[in-house]
Design a protein around this motif. Structure first.
Motif, PDB file in Angstrom:
ATOM      1  N   ALA A   1       3.699 -20.449  10.074  1.00  0.00           N
ATOM      2  CA  ALA A   1       4.669 -20.183  11.140  1.00  0.00           C
ATOM      3  C   ALA A   1       4.757 -18.685  11.459  1.00  0.00           C
ATOM      4  O   ALA A   1       5.840 -18.126  11.583  1.00  0.00           O
ATOM      5  CB  ALA A   1       6.038 -20.754  10.780  1.00  0.00           C
ATOM      6  N   VAL A   2       3.601 -18.059  11.589  1.00  0.00           N
ATOM      7  CA  VAL A   2       3.536 -16.625  11.866  1.00  0.00           C
ATOM      8  C   VAL A   2       3.730 -16.389  13.362  1.00  0.00           C
ATOM      9  O   VAL A   2       3.062 -17.005  14.185  1.00  0.00           O
ATOM     10  CB  VAL A   2       2.176 -16.047  11.400  1.00  0.00           C
TER      11      VAL A   2
ATOM     12  N   VAL B   1       4.046 -15.597   2.037  1.00  0.00           N
ATOM     13  CA  VAL B   1       3.644 -16.500   3.104  1.00  0.00           C
ATOM     14  C   VAL B   1       3.552 -17.939   2.585  1.00  0.00           C
ATOM     15  O   VAL B   1       3.629 -18.886   3.367  1.00  0.00           O
ATOM     16  CB  VAL B   1       2.325 -16.021   3.761  1.00  0.00           C
ATOM     17  N   TYR B   2       3.450 -18.111   1.286  1.00  0.00           N
ATOM     18  CA  TYR B   2       3.370 -19.444   0.680  1.00  0.00           C
ATOM     19  C   TYR B   2       4.735 -20.108   0.561  1.00  0.00           C
ATOM     20  O   TYR B   2       4.818 -21.306   0.318  1.00  0.00           O
ATOM     21  CB  TYR B   2       2.705 -19.357  -0.699  1.00  0.00           C
TER      22      TYR B   2
ATOM     23  N   LEU C   1      11.819 -13.151  13.287  1.00  0.00           N
ATOM     24  CA  LEU C   1      10.416 -12.957  13.648  1.00  0.00           C
ATOM     25  C   LEU C   1       9.589 -12.873  12.370  1.00  0.00           C
ATOM     26  O   LEU C   1       9.829 -12.013  11.528  1.00  0.00           O
ATOM     27  CB  LEU C   1      10.259 -11.674  14.468  1.00  0.00           C
ATOM     28  N   ARG C   2       8.624 -13.760  12.225  1.00  0.00           N
ATOM     29  CA  ARG C   2       7.785 -13.796  11.025  1.00  0.00           C
ATOM     30  C   ARG C   2       6.491 -13.024  11.285  1.00  0.00           C
ATOM     31  O   ARG C   2       5.715 -13.401  12.160  1.00  0.00           O
ATOM     32  CB  ARG C   2       7.497 -15.242  10.630  1.00  0.00           C
TER      33      ARG C   2
ATOM     34  N   ILE D   1      13.574  -9.591  11.082  1.00  0.00           N
ATOM     35  CA  ILE D   1      12.162  -9.901  10.915  1.00  0.00           C
ATOM     36  C   ILE D   1      11.892 -10.130   9.434  1.00  0.00           C
ATOM     37  O   ILE D   1      12.579  -9.594   8.570  1.00  0.00           O
ATOM     38  CB  ILE D   1      11.219  -8.818  11.482  1.00  0.00           C
ATOM     39  N   THR D   2      10.907 -10.936   9.172  1.00  0.00           N
ATOM     40  CA  THR D   2      10.466 -11.195   7.812  1.00  0.00           C
ATOM     41  C   THR D   2       9.007 -10.794   7.714  1.00  0.00           C
ATOM     42  O   THR D   2       8.164 -11.314   8.453  1.00  0.00           O
ATOM     43  CB  THR D   2      10.643 -12.679   7.438  1.00  0.00           C
ATOM     44  N   LEU D   3       8.733  -9.853   6.823  1.00  0.00           N
ATOM     45  CA  LEU D   3       7.357  -9.438   6.562  1.00  0.00           C
ATOM     46  C   LEU D   3       6.767 -10.420   5.559  1.00  0.00           C
ATOM     47  O   LEU D   3       7.301 -10.605   4.458  1.00  0.00           O
ATOM     48  CB  LEU D   3       7.322  -8.019   6.003  1.00  0.00           C
TER      49      LEU D   3
END
Length: 117
Positions: A37-38, A9-10, A19-20, A92-94
Motif C-alpha cells: 500500500a505504498v 513495510v512488512y 501517506l505511505r 506520513i509513514t516512512l
C-alpha cells in the motif's frame, strides 16, 4: 509541525499511516504492491546500494553508517524539503524493510526531516 512515523513495510497498513512512503532503493522481498500500500516510492532518499551492502555486513558500525548516509543525503535538499512539506500537510509513514527497528536509515531520514526549517 510534521507528523512522521516509521513502520516496517512488512507490517500491515493502517488507516492512520497517512501517506505511505517507501524509502528503500529495492522493492522489499515477498511483499506485493497491494499489500505494501505504498503511495510514494522515494528511492533517491534511500542509502546507495554500496552503503546499504556495507552496513549489512557491518551492523556494528552504526556511527559510520549514520555519517555516511547523512553525507549522501546532503545533496538531496529538494527531495527532502518536498517530503517534509508533505509531512506538514498530513501524517506520513516512512516504510523500510530493515529488520532492526531502531538502527535503520528510515530513522535517520525521519530525524533529518523533523529538523528541517
Amino acid at each position: 509541525m510534521s507528523r512522521i512515523h516509521l513502520k516496517r513495510v512488512y507490517d500491515p497498513a493502517a488507516h492512520d499511516d497517512g501517506l505511505r512512503v517507501l524509502v528503500d532503493r529495492l522493492w522489499p522481498r515477498g511483499v506485493s504492491k497491494e499489500r505494501a500500500a505504498v503511495d510514494h516510492w522515494a528511492k533517491d532518499l534511500a542509502p546507495s546500494s554500496e552503503l546499504r551492502r556495507w552496513f549489512h555486513r557491518n551492523p556494528e558500525a552504526w556511527d559510520a553508517f549514520f555519517a555516511a548516509y547523512r553525507a549522501e543525503l546532503s545533496g538531496r535538499d529538494d527531495d527532502l524539503r518536498a517530503l517534509q512539506r508533505r509531512a506538514d500537510q498530513r501524517p506520513i509513514t516512512l516504510l523500510y524493510a530493515a529488520r532492526d527497528r531502531e538502527r535503520n536509515h528510515a530513522r535517520i531520514l525521519s530525524d533529518l526531516l523533523e529538523g528541517l526549517d
